[in-house]
Design a protein around this motif. Structure first.
Motif, PDB file in Angstrom:
ATOM      1  N   ARG A 114     -13.052  45.104 -13.949  1.00  0.00           N
ATOM      2  CA  ARG A 114     -12.572  45.262 -12.424  1.00  0.00           C
ATOM      3  C   ARG A 114     -11.145  45.021 -12.396  1.00  0.00           C
ATOM      4  NH1 ARG A 114     -16.409  45.593  -8.563  1.00  0.00           N
ATOM      5  NH2 ARG A 114     -18.520  44.965  -9.095  1.00  0.00           N
ATOM      6  N   ASN A 115     -10.650  45.859 -11.530  1.00  0.00           N
ATOM      7  CA  ASN A 115      -8.888  45.509 -11.042  1.00  0.00           C
ATOM      8  C   ASN A 115      -8.922  44.579 -10.061  1.00  0.00           C
ATOM      9  OD1 ASN A 115      -8.195  48.008 -12.520  1.00  0.00           O
ATOM     10  ND2 ASN A 115      -9.163  49.409 -10.988  1.00  0.00           N
ATOM     11  N   GLN A 116      -7.715  44.368  -9.797  1.00  0.00           N
ATOM     12  CA  GLN A 116      -7.460  43.124  -8.853  1.00  0.00           C
ATOM     13  C   GLN A 116      -8.080  43.324  -7.599  1.00  0.00           C
ATOM     14  OE1 GLN A 116      -3.295  42.351  -8.725  1.00  0.00           O
ATOM     15  NE2 GLN A 116      -3.440  41.045 -10.742  1.00  0.00           N
ATOM     16  N   ASP A 117      -8.093  44.681  -7.154  1.00  0.00           N
ATOM     17  CA  ASP A 117      -8.675  44.852  -5.656  1.00  0.00           C
ATOM     18  C   ASP A 117     -10.294  45.267  -5.606  1.00  0.00           C
ATOM     19  OD1 ASP A 117      -9.022  47.216  -7.231  1.00  0.00           O
ATOM     20  OD2 ASP A 117      -7.733  48.541  -5.714  1.00  0.00           O
ATOM     21  N   TRP A 120     -13.453  49.315 -10.083  1.00  0.00           N
ATOM     22  CA  TRP A 120     -13.629  49.374 -11.325  1.00  0.00           C
ATOM     23  C   TRP A 120     -12.521  50.291 -11.953  1.00  0.00           C
ATOM     24  CZ3 TRP A 120     -16.745  46.413 -14.160  1.00  0.00           C
ATOM     25  CH2 TRP A 120     -17.738  45.885 -13.553  1.00  0.00           C
ATOM     26  N   GLU A 121     -12.064  49.987 -13.323  1.00  0.00           N
ATOM     27  CA  GLU A 121     -11.103  50.560 -14.077  1.00  0.00           C
ATOM     28  C   GLU A 121     -11.799  52.151 -14.370  1.00  0.00           C
ATOM     29  OE1 GLU A 121      -9.026  47.475 -16.959  1.00  0.00           O
ATOM     30  OE2 GLU A 121     -10.405  48.881 -17.648  1.00  0.00           O
ATOM     31  N   GLN A 125      -7.176  54.352 -16.517  1.00  0.00           N
ATOM     32  CA  GLN A 125      -6.780  53.080 -16.596  1.00  0.00           C
ATOM     33  C   GLN A 125      -7.171  52.382 -17.892  1.00  0.00           C
ATOM     34  OE1 GLN A 125      -8.306  51.981 -12.784  1.00  0.00           O
ATOM     35  NE2 GLN A 125      -6.396  51.744 -11.941  1.00  0.00           N
ATOM     36  N   SER A 126      -8.427  52.423 -18.456  1.00  0.00           N
ATOM     37  CA  SER A 126      -8.764  51.809 -19.569  1.00  0.00           C
ATOM     38  C   SER A 126      -8.082  52.179 -20.817  1.00  0.00           C
ATOM     39  CB  SER A 126     -10.169  52.152 -19.684  1.00  0.00           C
ATOM     40  OG  SER A 126     -11.115  51.444 -18.962  1.00  0.00           O
ATOM     41  N   LYS A 129      -4.409  50.849 -20.795  1.00  0.00           N
ATOM     42  CA  LYS A 129      -4.509  49.351 -21.333  1.00  0.00           C
ATOM     43  C   LYS A 129      -4.789  49.528 -22.830  1.00  0.00           C
ATOM     44  CE  LYS A 129      -7.039  46.413 -18.892  1.00  0.00           C
ATOM     45  NZ  LYS A 129      -8.021  45.762 -18.287  1.00  0.00           N
TER      46      LYS A 129
END
Length: 267
Positions: A114-117, A120-121, A125-126, A129
């Motif tokens: 989960r992102n800060q908001d 889900w990534e 985004q995954s 990372k």
């Protein structure tokens, strides 16, 4: 202690020169490259380049003593650690090319987080990372962690098949408790060893590995190797004598000894 062997190519020689230039800017360029030749087992840098240009693949064993010894003859006091770090980075990069899903954390991308908001990534985004974690395999810290893992795995017996009890996560914890030195005596461990560097060292040494997936089909970061569980158990008992595993093994040994004494007395 470890033995570090790297493949000789012109690209690798250039990378070694670049790394040593950054690490040792105070050393004359001509002395640096001649020391590199000695450190890889050649009488001259020209001889090293000649072999690196050959179409027949060749391997070299890295010798920090020969590297530093040549520089000492020319009034430069240089720690051999610099050559080992540069050589380790060559070995790590070779493994990264062979295992494109390897990062500092281990194999694969893992489950989306989960992102800060609280969203889900996304796959993008995954992957971003993952690339950041893969980039962490570069640099001085990763090189030393790789060498420490190499030192431990040099004491592990290979097997014909991949075996249970040979997991990378267990081995990385043993490695980071391993008190060992560089070949010339400088302290190498204990220190932190990431899962990915343990895997990289094992792949570099020629061990085979098996990957796994979770219940949703995502990569698990840890792998098993074709390594003897008994030799791993012996190392774990030696290097981590205060763990539950070590205490249980000690109790089993004591119980076995007591039974043997009792059986002898009954004869």
């Amino acid at each position: 202690m470890f033995v570090l062997r790297i493949p000789l190519t012109l690209a690798h020689v250039h990378a070694l020169k670049t790394g040593l230039t950054k690490a040792l800017p105070e050393v004359k360029s001509s002395h640096r490259v001649e020391a590199l030749g000695r450190g890889l087992g050649f009488k001259t840098y020209a001889a090293l380049r000649a072999v690196a240009q050959s179409t027949v693949p060749s391997m070299a064993t890295v010798s920090g003593a020969s590297f530093s010894g040549y520089l000492a003859e020319h009034s430069f006091k240089v720690d051999p650690i610099h050559l080992y770090r540069a050589g380790a980075q060559i070995a790590i990069n070779d493994v990264l090319d062979k295992v494109p899903r390897l990062s500092i954390h281990g194999i694969g991308f893992g489950r989306p987080q989960r992102n800060q908001d609280n969203t889900w990534e996304t796959p993008q985004q995954s992957y971003a990372k993952f690339l950041e974690r893969r980039q962490e395999c570069q640099g001085l810290h990763a090189a030393e962690e790789f060498l420490l893992a190499l030192a431990l795995l040099g004491r592990v017996q290979p097997t014909k098949t991949i075996t249970p009890g040979s997991g990378s996560y267990r081995l990385k914890h043993i490695a980071e408790n391993y008190a060992c030195t560089y070949p010339e005596g400088g302290k190498l461990g204990p220190q932190y060893v990431p899962n990915g560097m343990l895997i990289a060292a094992a792949v570099h040494m020629g061990f085979r590995y098996k990957t796994y997936f979770d219940s949703l089909g995502y990569d698990l970061p840890n792998v098993n190797f074709n390594m003897s569980k008994r030799s791993i158990d012996d190392l774990d008992f030696e290097i981590r004598p205060n763990t539950g595993f070590a205490h249980d093994r000690m109790r089993r040994q004591q119980l076995k000894g007591a039974r043997e004494v009792f059986a002898f007395m009954r004869q």
